[in-house]
Design an enzyme around this catalytic site. Structure first.
Site, PDB file in Angstrom:
ATOM      1  N   LEU A  83      -5.172   9.199   7.858  1.00 20.06           N
ATOM      2  CA  LEU A  83      -6.459   8.508   7.880  1.00 20.06           C
ATOM      3  C   LEU A  83      -6.248   7.050   7.524  1.00 20.06           C
ATOM      4  O   LEU A  83      -5.430   6.761   6.651  1.00 20.06           O
ATOM      5  CB  LEU A  83      -7.436   9.159   6.891  1.00 20.06           C
ATOM      6  CG  LEU A  83      -7.953  10.538   7.345  1.00 20.06           C
ATOM      7  CD1 LEU A  83      -8.688  11.230   6.211  1.00 20.06           C
ATOM      8  CD2 LEU A  83      -8.866  10.401   8.564  1.00 20.06           C
ATOM      9  N   ALA A 120      -4.135  14.719   5.285  1.00 20.46           N
ATOM     10  CA  ALA A 120      -3.891  13.475   6.028  1.00 20.46           C
ATOM     11  C   ALA A 120      -2.824  12.671   5.323  1.00 20.46           C
ATOM     12  O   ALA A 120      -2.868  12.513   4.106  1.00 20.46           O
ATOM     13  CB  ALA A 120      -5.171  12.660   6.103  1.00 20.46           C
ATOM     14  N   ASN A 156      -4.961   7.283  -6.256  1.00 19.90           N
ATOM     15  CA  ASN A 156      -5.703   8.518  -5.921  1.00 19.90           C
ATOM     16  C   ASN A 156      -4.951   9.784  -6.324  1.00 19.90           C
ATOM     17  O   ASN A 156      -4.648  10.645  -5.514  1.00 19.90           O
ATOM     18  CB  ASN A 156      -6.082   8.557  -4.425  1.00 19.90           C
ATOM     19  CG  ASN A 156      -4.877   8.529  -3.495  1.00 19.90           C
ATOM     20  OD1 ASN A 156      -3.818   8.003  -3.845  1.00 19.90           O
ATOM     21  ND2 ASN A 156      -5.039   9.098  -2.307  1.00 19.90           N
ATOM     22  N   ARG A 204       2.393   9.685  -5.596  1.00 15.41           N
ATOM     23  CA  ARG A 204       2.008  10.967  -6.223  1.00 15.41           C
ATOM     24  C   ARG A 204       2.438  11.007  -7.692  1.00 15.41           C
ATOM     25  O   ARG A 204       2.657   9.972  -8.296  1.00 15.41           O
ATOM     26  CB  ARG A 204       2.586  12.164  -5.443  1.00 15.41           C
ATOM     27  CG  ARG A 204       2.383  12.099  -3.929  1.00 15.41           C
ATOM     28  CD  ARG A 204       0.949  11.848  -3.525  1.00 15.41           C
ATOM     29  NE  ARG A 204       0.756  11.954  -2.077  1.00 15.41           N
ATOM     30  CZ  ARG A 204      -0.287  11.470  -1.428  1.00 15.41           C
ATOM     31  NH1 ARG A 204      -1.231  10.797  -2.068  1.00 15.41           N
ATOM     32  NH2 ARG A 204      -0.411  11.613  -0.128  1.00 15.41           N
ATOM     33  N   HIS A 211      -4.824  -0.613   5.606  1.00 16.65           N
ATOM     34  CA  HIS A 211      -4.383   0.158   6.781  1.00 16.65           C
ATOM     35  C   HIS A 211      -5.340   0.064   7.972  1.00 16.65           C
ATOM     36  O   HIS A 211      -5.886   1.068   8.418  1.00 16.65           O
ATOM     37  CB  HIS A 211      -4.078   1.616   6.413  1.00 16.65           C
ATOM     38  CG  HIS A 211      -5.121   2.354   5.595  1.00 16.65           C
ATOM     39  ND1 HIS A 211      -6.470   2.260   5.821  1.00 16.65           N
ATOM     40  CD2 HIS A 211      -4.985   3.231   4.575  1.00 16.65           C
ATOM     41  CE1 HIS A 211      -7.112   3.031   4.966  1.00 16.65           C
ATOM     42  NE2 HIS A 211      -6.230   3.629   4.199  1.00 16.65           N
ATOM     43  N   HIS A 255       2.919  14.487   1.646  1.00 14.74           N
ATOM     44  CA  HIS A 255       2.304  15.771   1.295  1.00 14.74           C
ATOM     45  C   HIS A 255       3.374  16.821   1.548  1.00 14.74           C
ATOM     46  O   HIS A 255       4.210  16.658   2.443  1.00 14.74           O
ATOM     47  CB  HIS A 255       1.100  16.068   2.192  1.00 14.74           C
ATOM     48  CG  HIS A 255      -0.076  15.175   1.956  1.00 14.74           C
ATOM     49  ND1 HIS A 255      -0.985  15.383   0.943  1.00 14.74           N
ATOM     50  CD2 HIS A 255      -0.492  14.063   2.601  1.00 14.74           C
ATOM     51  CE1 HIS A 255      -1.914  14.436   0.979  1.00 14.74           C
ATOM     52  NE2 HIS A 255      -1.634  13.614   1.973  1.00 14.74           N
ATOM     53  N   LYS A 284      -9.146  -0.278  -6.287  1.00 10.90           N
ATOM     54  CA  LYS A 284      -9.217   0.377  -4.979  1.00 10.90           C
ATOM     55  C   LYS A 284     -10.561   1.061  -4.774  1.00 10.90           C
ATOM     56  O   LYS A 284     -10.996   1.860  -5.599  1.00 10.90           O
ATOM     57  CB  LYS A 284      -8.091   1.424  -4.878  1.00 10.90           C
ATOM     58  CG  LYS A 284      -8.027   2.168  -3.569  1.00 10.90           C
ATOM     59  CD  LYS A 284      -7.606   1.267  -2.418  1.00 10.90           C
ATOM     60  CE  LYS A 284      -7.814   1.917  -1.056  1.00 10.90           C
ATOM     61  NZ  LYS A 284      -6.720   2.747  -0.629  1.00 10.90           N
ATOM     62  N   HIS A 296       0.869  -1.199   0.000  1.00  5.38           N
ATOM     63  CA  HIS A 296       0.000   0.000   0.000  1.00  5.38           C
ATOM     64  C   HIS A 296       0.898   1.239   0.000  1.00  5.38           C
ATOM     65  O   HIS A 296       1.447   1.617   1.036  1.00  5.38           O
ATOM     66  CB  HIS A 296      -0.905   0.019   1.244  1.00  5.38           C
ATOM     67  CG  HIS A 296      -1.878   1.160   1.259  1.00  5.38           C
ATOM     68  ND1 HIS A 296      -3.220   0.994   1.536  1.00  5.38           N
ATOM     69  CD2 HIS A 296      -1.721   2.492   1.038  1.00  5.38           C
ATOM     70  CE1 HIS A 296      -3.836   2.162   1.484  1.00  5.38           C
ATOM     71  NE2 HIS A 296      -2.942   3.096   1.196  1.00  5.38           N
ATOM     72  N   HIS A 348     -10.498   1.218   1.425  1.00  4.23           N
ATOM     73  CA  HIS A 348     -10.311   2.202   2.509  1.00  4.23           C
ATOM     74  C   HIS A 348     -11.568   2.072   3.362  1.00  4.23           C
ATOM     75  O   HIS A 348     -12.640   2.544   2.980  1.00  4.23           O
ATOM     76  CB  HIS A 348     -10.147   3.626   1.967  1.00  4.23           C
ATOM     77  CG  HIS A 348      -9.978   4.637   3.068  1.00  4.23           C
ATOM     78  ND1 HIS A 348      -8.792   5.289   3.332  1.00  4.23           N
ATOM     79  CD2 HIS A 348     -10.847   5.060   4.024  1.00  4.23           C
ATOM     80  CE1 HIS A 348      -8.939   6.074   4.389  1.00  4.23           C
ATOM     81  NE2 HIS A 348     -10.182   5.958   4.828  1.00  4.23           N
ATOM     82  N   HIS A 376       1.649   5.347  -1.706  1.00  2.54           N
ATOM     83  CA  HIS A 376       1.333   6.532  -2.515  1.00  2.54           C
ATOM     84  C   HIS A 376       2.642   7.151  -2.996  1.00  2.54           C
ATOM     85  O   HIS A 376       3.504   7.463  -2.168  1.00  2.54           O
ATOM     86  CB  HIS A 376       0.580   7.576  -1.686  1.00  2.54           C
ATOM     87  CG  HIS A 376      -0.708   7.056  -1.121  1.00  2.54           C
ATOM     88  ND1 HIS A 376      -1.914   7.169  -1.770  1.00  2.54           N
ATOM     89  CD2 HIS A 376      -0.971   6.392   0.039  1.00  2.54           C
ATOM     90  CE1 HIS A 376      -2.869   6.610  -1.034  1.00  2.54           C
ATOM     91  NE2 HIS A 376      -2.320   6.128   0.072  1.00  2.54           N
ATOM     92  N   ASP A 424       1.363   2.614   3.552  1.00  2.00           N
ATOM     93  CA  ASP A 424       0.522   3.807   3.368  1.00  2.00           C
ATOM     94  C   ASP A 424       1.368   5.073   3.476  1.00  2.00           C
ATOM     95  O   ASP A 424       0.903   6.101   3.975  1.00  2.00           O
ATOM     96  CB  ASP A 424      -0.649   3.835   4.364  1.00  2.00           C
ATOM     97  CG  ASP A 424      -1.699   4.874   3.972  1.00  2.00           C
ATOM     98  OD1 ASP A 424      -1.738   5.273   2.798  1.00  2.00           O
ATOM     99  OD2 ASP A 424      -2.479   5.280   4.857  1.00  2.00           O
TER     100      ASP A 424
HETATM  101  C1  NCD Z   1      -3.645   8.980   1.975  1.00  2.00           C
HETATM  102  C2  NCD Z   1      -3.161  10.018   0.955  1.00  2.00           C
HETATM  103  O1  NCD Z   1      -2.681  11.082   1.373  1.00  2.00           O
HETATM  104  O2  NCD Z   1      -3.248   9.759  -0.245  1.00  2.00           O
HETATM  105  N1  NCD Z   1      -3.708   9.604   3.268  1.00  2.00           N
HETATM  106  C3  NCD Z   1      -3.719   8.982   4.474  1.00  2.00           C
HETATM  107  O3  NCD Z   1      -3.845   9.676   5.491  1.00  2.00           O
HETATM  108  N2  NCD Z   1      -3.606   7.689   4.595  1.00  2.00           N
HETATM  109  C4  NCD Z   1      -4.950   8.422   1.523  1.00  2.00           C
HETATM  110  C5  NCD Z   1      -5.355   7.139   2.206  1.00  2.00           C
HETATM  111  O4  NCD Z   1      -4.639   6.139   2.142  1.00  2.00           O
HETATM  112  O5  NCD Z   1      -6.429   7.096   2.814  1.00  2.00           O
HETATM  113 ZN    ZN Z   2      -3.238   5.099   1.488  1.00  2.00          ZN
HETATM  114 ZN    ZN Z   3      -6.865   5.051   2.739  1.00  2.00          ZN
END
Ligand code: NCD
Ligand code: ZN
Ligand code: ZN
Length: 357
Positions: free
Chosen positions: A230, A274, A52, A28, A185, A262, A110, A24, A147, A26, A258
């Site tokens: 989150l 988040a 996402n 970007r 998560h 940011h 997802k 899992h 999620h 991200h 996860d």
């Molecule tokens: C994730 C994100 O920033 O893309 N944020 C998070 O707090 N986990 C999105 C997600 O996995 O829910």
């Molecule tokens: Zn995530």
């Molecule tokens: Zn999530």
């Protein structure tokens, strides 16, 4: 923050394990992507890439372009494999699932309940709208990654995962008994127990930060925006239940960082995003959590064996080595034209990746 030091005699000074995978992640896009992909490519054989983006990755064609950008960022020398996912919407056609399977590049779909988290506005408003698509996923064996939080304003944020199980997940699993589902998560004892009691096609990822921290780490002594993610950190009893599940040897639980970078600017603000950035030291943070629990011998199964087993893949064929060594995390890392603040910025981590084979 949970940053206890164990005496060197309590556990080994080196740990050699099969190369892990991140189920899992991200990364970007654009310049941010180029900055963060190399961290995961260095540690992991593979990673499930979350879709996402804005706009979200809803088609196989978009995923192919995104995958190439990730491979370019990892570099020609790297053998890192990004495993791509599609972002489910109310109108994802069942045909797209067939296209995804035929392409061989899509590993999962997802589900973001609309409004639940970062870039989830295009997510699902009513799961019944997706039933034909889910039917096709069940038939073709494409996993659904979830999620798991409800979004109604009247549900307390700390109860949203539990309510998701009761209001959504139980009926979904009943309607699609053969569908492979990863409860992503997980953050509560309720979720861990639900997964344990469900059929073998239901599994879960657990982040390092939910194994290491509870909600006090976000709220006591001043609000910590870099500890906001989150699903939000929960109370200590839940953290303990997650550790117990992760070290239990149950093959339904596996590593999914996860890691969700940011920019500093978007975290340190009146309405902060988040997500925690952990990919720079993913396996080290998990090693610390397992070490604290006296269960370093269970790390490899969680980080490198259970995930491939669930996804029907072989484990990686090479190993990594970690050394017990305290090192100080940088205050920030470059992230496009801003910086990202890593978890533990300016503080220490007790394990270090020393070799990649
Ligand atoms: C994730 C994100 O920033 O893309 N944020 C998070 O707090 N986990 C999105 C997600 O996995 O829910
Ligand atoms: Zn995530
Ligand atoms: Zn999530």
């Amino acid at each position: 923050m949970s940053n206890k030091q164990n005496s060197p005699s309590a556990s080994p000074s080196h740990l050699s394990i099969i190369r892990p995978d991140d189920w899992h992640l991200h990364v970007r896009d654009n310049e941010g992507l180029k900055a963060v992909v190399p961290f995961t490519a260095k540690q992991c054989g593979r990673a499930i890439i979350m879709p996402n983006l804005t706009p979200p990755v809803t088609t196989t064609d978009q995923a192919r372009v995104y995958q190439q950008a990730i491979l370019d960022a990892a570099g020609k020398q790297s053998s890192f494999q990004p495993l791509m996912t599609l972002y489910l919407t109310d109108s994802t056609p069942a045909q797209e699932i067939q296209t995804a399977m035929e392409s061989g590049i899509i590993s999962a779909v997802k589900l973001y309940p609309a409004g639940a988290t970062t870039n989830s506005d295009a997510g699902v408003t009513d799961i019944r709208k997706c039933y034909q698509t889910l039917e096709m996923m069940q038939k073709l064996g494409l996993p659904l990654l979830v999620h798991g939080e409800v979004t109604s304003h009247d549900i307390d944020i700390f109860d949203r995962e539990k309510q998701f199980i009761d209001q959504r997940l139980e009926s979904l699993i009943k309607d699609f008994p053969e569908l492979k589902v990863v409860f992503e998560h997980i953050t509560t004892a309720d979720a861990a127990n639900f997964v344990i009691e469900s059929s073998p096609n239901i599994a879960a990822t657990i982040t390092a930060h939910h194994l290491l921290m509870n909600r006090n780490d976000m709220l006591v002594g001043g609000i910590k925006p870099h500890h906001y993610c989150l699903p939000v950190l929960k109370r200590e009893t839940h953290r303990k239940a997650l550790v117990k599940a992760a070290i239990s040897g149950n093959n339904k639980f596996f590593m999914g960082t996860d890691s969700a970078p940011h920019s500093k600017h978007n975290k340190e603000t009146a309405c902060g995003c988040a997500g925690m950035f952990t990919a720079f030291a993913a396996i080290e943070l998990y090693a610390e959590a397992f070490d604290e629990a006296g269960a370093l011998d269970k790390l490899e199964q969680f980080s490198s064996l259970n995930g491939p087993l669930f996804y029907g893949l072989d484990a990686n064929s090479d190993k990594i080595t970690l050394r017990r060594e305290e090192w100080t995390v940088p205050d920030s890392y470059q992230f496009g034209d801003d910086v990202v603040i890593p978890l533990r910025a300016g503080q220490t981590i007790n394990w270090k990746l020393v070799s990649e084979s």
